[in-house]
Design a protein around this motif. Sequence first.
Motif, PDB file in Angstrom:
ATOM      1  N   ASP A 383     -30.884 -30.041  -8.086  1.00  0.00           N
ATOM      2  CA  ASP A 383     -29.660 -30.489  -8.742  1.00  0.00           C
ATOM      3  C   ASP A 383     -29.157 -29.423  -9.714  1.00  0.00           C
ATOM      4  N   ASN A 384     -28.044 -29.723 -10.375  1.00  0.00           N
ATOM      5  CA  ASN A 384     -27.416 -28.734 -11.252  1.00  0.00           C
ATOM      6  C   ASN A 384     -28.219 -28.454 -12.514  1.00  0.00           C
ATOM      7  N   ASP A 385     -29.213 -29.290 -12.808  1.00  0.00           N
ATOM      8  CA  ASP A 385     -30.066 -29.069 -13.972  1.00  0.00           C
ATOM      9  C   ASP A 385     -31.346 -28.306 -13.634  1.00  0.00           C
ATOM     10  N   GLY A 386     -31.517 -27.944 -12.369  1.00  0.00           N
ATOM     11  CA  GLY A 386     -32.696 -27.196 -11.963  1.00  0.00           C
ATOM     12  C   GLY A 386     -33.861 -28.049 -11.512  1.00  0.00           C
ATOM     13  N   ASN A 387     -33.702 -29.380 -11.516  1.00  0.00           N
ATOM     14  CA  ASN A 387     -34.748 -30.247 -10.978  1.00  0.00           C
ATOM     15  C   ASN A 387     -34.730 -30.168  -9.459  1.00  0.00           C
ATOM     16  N   PHE A 388     -35.885 -30.134  -8.843  1.00  0.00           N
ATOM     17  CA  PHE A 388     -35.900 -29.983  -7.390  1.00  0.00           C
ATOM     18  C   PHE A 388     -36.806 -31.030  -6.740  1.00  0.00           C
ATOM     19  N   THR A 389     -36.483 -31.330  -5.508  1.00  0.00           N
ATOM     20  CA  THR A 389     -37.243 -32.277  -4.692  1.00  0.00           C
ATOM     21  C   THR A 389     -37.628 -31.598  -3.392  1.00  0.00           C
ATOM     22  N   ILE A 390     -38.888 -31.755  -3.009  1.00  0.00           N
ATOM     23  CA  ILE A 390     -39.407 -31.178  -1.766  1.00  0.00           C
ATOM     24  C   ILE A 390     -39.764 -32.316  -0.821  1.00  0.00           C
ATOM     25  N   PHE A 391     -39.378 -32.197   0.417  1.00  0.00           N
ATOM     26  CA  PHE A 391     -39.758 -33.191   1.406  1.00  0.00           C
ATOM     27  C   PHE A 391     -40.214 -32.488   2.675  1.00  0.00           C
TER      28      PHE A 391
END
Length: 399
Positions: A383-391
């Motif tokens: 996201d634009n805040d640098g949080n990331f999700t891996i799937f």
Amino acid sequence: TKEEYISVSNAGVVTINNDMTLNENQVLGDLGGPSGSNNKWEIALQLVKDLDSQIDGKVTILDGLDGIIGNAAIYNERFPDFRANLTTGETRLEPSIAIADDFTTVGVWQEDVQSGAPIDFDIKAQRFTNKGLPNGTLININTYTTNEQAKPRIAIDSSGNFVVTWKGEGTGDSEGIFARRFNSSGTGLDANEFLVNTAYTSGTQDNPKIVRSPSTGDFIIVWQSFEEEGGGQEEGIYAQKYLSNGTTDGSSFHVNTYTTYSQSNPDIALGASGKFITVWQSDQQDTSSSGIYGQMFNSSGTNGTEFPVNTTFSSDQRNPAVVMNVNDDSFVAVWQSDQSGVDFDIFAQMFKVNGTNITKSGSEFQVNTNTSDVQKNPQIVMDNDGNFTIFWESYLEDG
């Protein structure tokens, strides 16, 4: 009211009231959706979202007359799963999705257009509203329909204009990379698809990936090309930059500098400054089967120094994916590795970028906690805040 059409129980059962069989078009009209649809499944999901129900988990959709018509899952922002293709009966593979600033989406996939054997894929797309309802009719992406078109990927700008790229047969190459631009309404901006790999049309080009600038609409396509490097080498990684109007921005260029053996399975991510990062799988470069390598380019396409992404060089690392932070050009790469000595697991590495200096932020880390059987084909979003999700795909984890 919307409550006239459905009821929602605490147990997560959504019941479509009996009279909905007579009022489906009116219901869609009330919701501002497409007219002429009689798909109760899509209507029911939309109604659940509009009611802002407190369901968190599995939802059963019941028709008051016909019984259970399906199941959905509502998580996070209570946004249900939905089917992208509105017709059924043929094989559909390689889905890819892009989301615009207004949260409208476009999904693309390859679809078997033959009835029976042999399988012959074309590229299809469907636009969706920000509530997940189909927006318009199915879009035929490719105009050249001889033989197979496959592995589509899509990128979108902030206004919803999108570009689709894929591998296949077309004018100028029997096994090349093609692309076509569309506006936010799904109308083709190019009368036909155009050939991407114009500099080299021998051999096979495969595995295209694409990124697009949300603000300017400029885009970059990267792919692997067989024997283009010459000297008896196998695959190499190539890229081409484009302006938003579809004209090329310079010539195609060679991404990898190490050219022994095979470099394949590229991915690409774009930062806010116009920098972009490419990662790929390189055979034998780290002296132990395959490893993951990367290359940073500035906005003009000038590269830095090729670097290893994974720290553990033993065993086999494959199928990388990468995402870039729009605020500071930092990035995160993810891949599958069998370094545990049993099966493939998912690993990731964060990177900091300071000008041309790229440094690892912390150590590479294992993503999956379930280590039974195979974990493979990771993807990553940020996201634009640098949080990331891996799937990723997990073999047999869900029973």
